[in-house]
Write a protein that holds these residues in place. Structure first.
Motif, PDB file in Angstrom:
ATOM      1  N   ASN B  25       0.632  -1.404   0.196  1.00 20.06           N
ATOM      2  CA  ASN B  25      -0.002  -0.003  -0.032  1.00 20.06           C
ATOM      3  C   ASN B  25       0.850   1.373   0.007  1.00 20.06           C
ATOM      4  N   LEU B  26       1.939   1.158   0.973  1.00 21.38           N
ATOM      5  CA  LEU B  26       2.716   2.441   0.909  1.00 21.38           C
ATOM      6  C   LEU B  26       3.494   2.713  -0.720  1.00 21.38           C
ATOM      7  N   MET B  27       3.799   1.377  -1.033  1.00 19.36           N
ATOM      8  CA  MET B  27       4.433   1.385  -2.452  1.00 19.36           C
ATOM      9  C   MET B  27       3.529   2.240  -3.506  1.00 19.36           C
ATOM     10  N   LYS B  28       2.314   1.969  -3.493  1.00 16.87           N
ATOM     11  CA  LYS B  28       1.508   2.361  -4.313  1.00 16.87           C
ATOM     12  C   LYS B  28       1.316   3.990  -4.192  1.00 16.87           C
ATOM     13  N   ARG B  29       1.224   4.047  -2.818  1.00 15.59           N
ATOM     14  CA  ARG B  29       1.100   5.680  -2.495  1.00 15.59           C
ATOM     15  C   ARG B  29       2.301   6.418  -3.165  1.00 15.59           C
ATOM     16  N   VAL B  30       3.485   5.783  -2.926  1.00 14.89           N
ATOM     17  CA  VAL B  30       4.689   6.675  -3.438  1.00 14.89           C
ATOM     18  C   VAL B  30       4.546   6.546  -4.989  1.00 14.89           C
ATOM     19  N   ALA B  31       4.292   5.417  -5.766  1.00 18.08           N
ATOM     20  CA  ALA B  31       4.378   5.361  -7.023  1.00 18.08           C
ATOM     21  C   ALA B  31       3.398   6.282  -7.774  1.00 18.08           C
ATOM     22  N   GLN B  32       2.206   6.180  -7.113  1.00 19.99           N
ATOM     23  CA  GLN B  32       0.872   6.937  -7.892  1.00 19.99           C
ATOM     24  C   GLN B  32       0.787   8.414  -7.451  1.00 19.99           C
ATOM     25  N   SER B  33       1.117   8.778  -6.429  1.00 19.25           N
ATOM     26  CA  SER B  33       1.256  10.291  -5.952  1.00 19.25           C
ATOM     27  C   SER B  33       2.344  10.839  -5.339  1.00 19.25           C
TER      28      SER B  33
END
Ligand SMILES: [Zn+2]
Lengths: 216, 199
Positions: B25-33
Motif C-alpha cells: 500500500n505504501l509503495m502504491k502511494r509512493v508510485a502513484q502520488s
C-alpha cells in the motif's frame, strides 16, 4: 527453444546473493537472459535474501541521513527503463562488455587447428577469466577435467558429451572433478562463452585445449 | 538432517501478510502520488535494516549511510516498476540494495547489475512464478529459512549478508568448496519443496 541444461542451484543462490565473480556472473546472466526457468529459480533465491534482510538487526541511521534522503527526493527523477539494446544473437551481458552486436564482429585468435579464442576483458578486480571459444564443426575437443571451476554457455551450434547435447542457451555448470570430451556436431561451428578461474594453480584452458595438438 | 515439514507445521503467517499488505500500500502511494509521508514510513522500517546490510567488509558507517540513502532514493524512483507477482516488497528492496552494493564495489559502467525483469517476456512467465510473491507473504520462505539445519543457514547468511563468495566461505569455515556448494543445494532444495507443497 528453451534451454535443457541449467545453472547449478549453488550458482543460482550465489548469483542471487550477488557474490559470483564477474566472469561467472556474466555467463550466468547470459543464460538467465535466455532461460525463464532459471530466472524463476533466481527469484526464489532472492526471496531468501529478502527474508534475511527482513530478519537483520536494525542499525542506527543518523537523523542527517534521513533528512538528506528526504530532501533529495525533490531532485530525484523517476527511473526510466533503459532502452533495450537492438536485438542481437549475442546475450546483452556480453554485448555490454564487447561492444559488438553480432558473431561476425568477434576478433578471433587461432589457437590450434579448429580452435579459435577471443578474450573478453573484465575489470582488473575480477578473479576469473572470460573467453569466447569457437570449435570447428565435427571436431572433438581433447578430453579434459576441470582443473578449477568452469562454466560454459553455448551461444551457437552445438556439442555433445556423455551428459547429452548442449545447444544454444544450454549451460554446463559442472563440478571441477568431472571429466568430459565434448564433440562438436557436423555442419556448424560451435561458439561458447566460458568462465574459468584464473589459471594459477591450474593449467590454462588454452594450454589444456592445445595439449593434443602441440604436445605440451 | 533435514527437518521434514508436514503440512500442519506450515501456518500461514498473518502478521507477515499484514505487514506486506501495508508495504504494498505504501509503495502504491509512493508510485502513484509521490506520497512523502508514505515514503517516510517506508524509510523508517527499511533504512535501519539496510544500514546493517551495508555495514560489511570494511565499509565505514559513512559509506553505509550513503548506500542506504542511494537505496532509498532508488526505491522512490523505481516504485512504479515493482511487480507484486514476482516477489515481496522486502525482496524487491533487497535486490535494489544488493545491486547497489555490487555496483559500488565494481564501479564499472560496463557491468551494471541488470534487473531480471528486463529479460521477461509476458508469454513465458511460468505459472509458479506468479505465485511467488503470495507464498512469501504467507511466510513460506521465512519458514524455509528457519527450518533448515544451522550449517546450511550459516552458508546462506555468509552469502546474502556477509557478501562472501563460495571460496571465501570455504576458507572461513575450513571446509571444501564442494561442501559449501552442497549445503547451498540442500538449502535451496528445501525451499523448493516447501514452495511446491503450496502450488
Ligand atoms: Zn536455465
Amino acid at each position: 527453444m528453451k534451454p535443457a541444461h541449467h545453472l547449478d542451484d549453488s550458482t543460482v543462490l550465489s548469483f542471487a546473493a550477488g557474490t559470483l565473480d564477474d566472469a561467472f556472473s556474466v555467463v550466468a546472466e547470459a543464460h538467465l537472459s535466455m532461460c525463464p526457468a532459471c530466472r524463476a529459480a533466481v527469484r526464489e533465491a532472492e526471496a531468501l535474501g529478502g527474508e534475511v534482510l527482513d530478519a537483520l538487526e536494525e542499525g542506527s541511521v543518523s537523523d542527517a541521513c534521513r533528512a538528506k534522503t528526504i530532501a533529495a527526493l525533490d531532485q530525484a527523477t523517476l527511473y526510466r527503463l533503459p532502452v533495450a539494446p537492438p536485438r542481437s544473437d549475442l546475450p546483452p551481458a556480453l554485448v555490454r562488455l564487447l561492444d559488438i552486436s553480432s558473431f561476425e564482429d568477434i576478433a578471433w585468435k587461432k589457437k590450434a587447428p579448429g580452435v579459435a579464442m577471443c578474450d573478453v576483458k573484465l575489470p582488473a578486480y575480477a578473479k576469473g577469466k572470460l573467453k569466447l571459444l569457437r570449435i570447428s564443426a565435427g571436431r572433438a575437443m581433447p578430453e579434459h577435467g576441470h582443473g578449477g571451476e568452469e562454466i560454459t554457455l553455448v551461444l551457437k551450434g552445438a556439442y555433445h558429451d556423455h551428459m547429452g547435447v548442449f545447444a544454444r542457451g544450454d549451460v554446463a555448470d559442472l563440478d571441477e572433478d568431472i571429466e568430459h570430451q565434448p564433440v562438436v556436431g557436423p555442419g556448424e561451428d560451435c561458439i561458447c562463452l566460458v568462465a574459468t578461474e584464473k589459471p594459477t594453480r591450474f593449467k590454462s584452458l588454452a594450454a589444456r585445449l592445445m595439449q593434443p595438438f602441440v604436445g605440451i | 538432517m533435514l527437518a521434514a515439514m508436514d503440512q500442519s507445521d506450515m501456518q500461514i503467517d498473518r502478521e507477515k501478510q499484514k505487514q506486506e499488505a501495508h508495504f504494498r500500500n505504501l509503495m502504491k502511494r509512493v508510485a502513484q502520488s509521490h506520497d512523502r509521508q508514505a515514503f517516510a514510513v517506508f524509510f523508517d522500517h527499511f533504512a535501519p535494516r539496510l544500514k546493517s546490510f551495508m555495514m560489511r567488509k570494511n565499509v565505514s558507517a559513512e559509506l553505509a549511510e550513503d548506500l542506504v540513502q542511494d537505496a532509498m532514493i532508488a526505491v522512490w524512483r523505481k516504485a512504479g516498476l515493482y511487480e507484486p507477482s514476482k516477489g515481496s516488497v522486502t525482496t524487491w528492496v533487497f535486490t535494489i540494495a544488493r545491486n547497489l552494493r555490487i555496483d559500488r564495489i565494481r564501479r564499472d559502467v560496463h557491468m551494471p547489475m541488470t534487473e531480471l525483469g528486463t529479460y521477461d517476456e509476458p508469454s513465458d512467465a511460468p505459472e509458479g512464478e506468479e505465485l511467488l510473491g503470495r507464498k512469501q507473504e504467507d511466510g513460506l520462505v521465512a519458514q524455509a529459512l528457519k527450518s533448515i539445519p544451522d550449517e546450511q543457514r550459516q552458508v546462506l547468511l555468509l552469502s546474502f549478508v556477509e557478501d562472501m563468495p563460495q571460496s571465501e566461505i570455504a576458507q572461513k569455515l575450513a571446509i571444501p568448496l564442494g561442501t559449501v556448494k552442497s549445503r547451498m543445494r540442500l538449502a535451496y532444495g528445501h525451499l523448493r519443496r516447501i514452495l511446491e507443497t503450496r502450488s
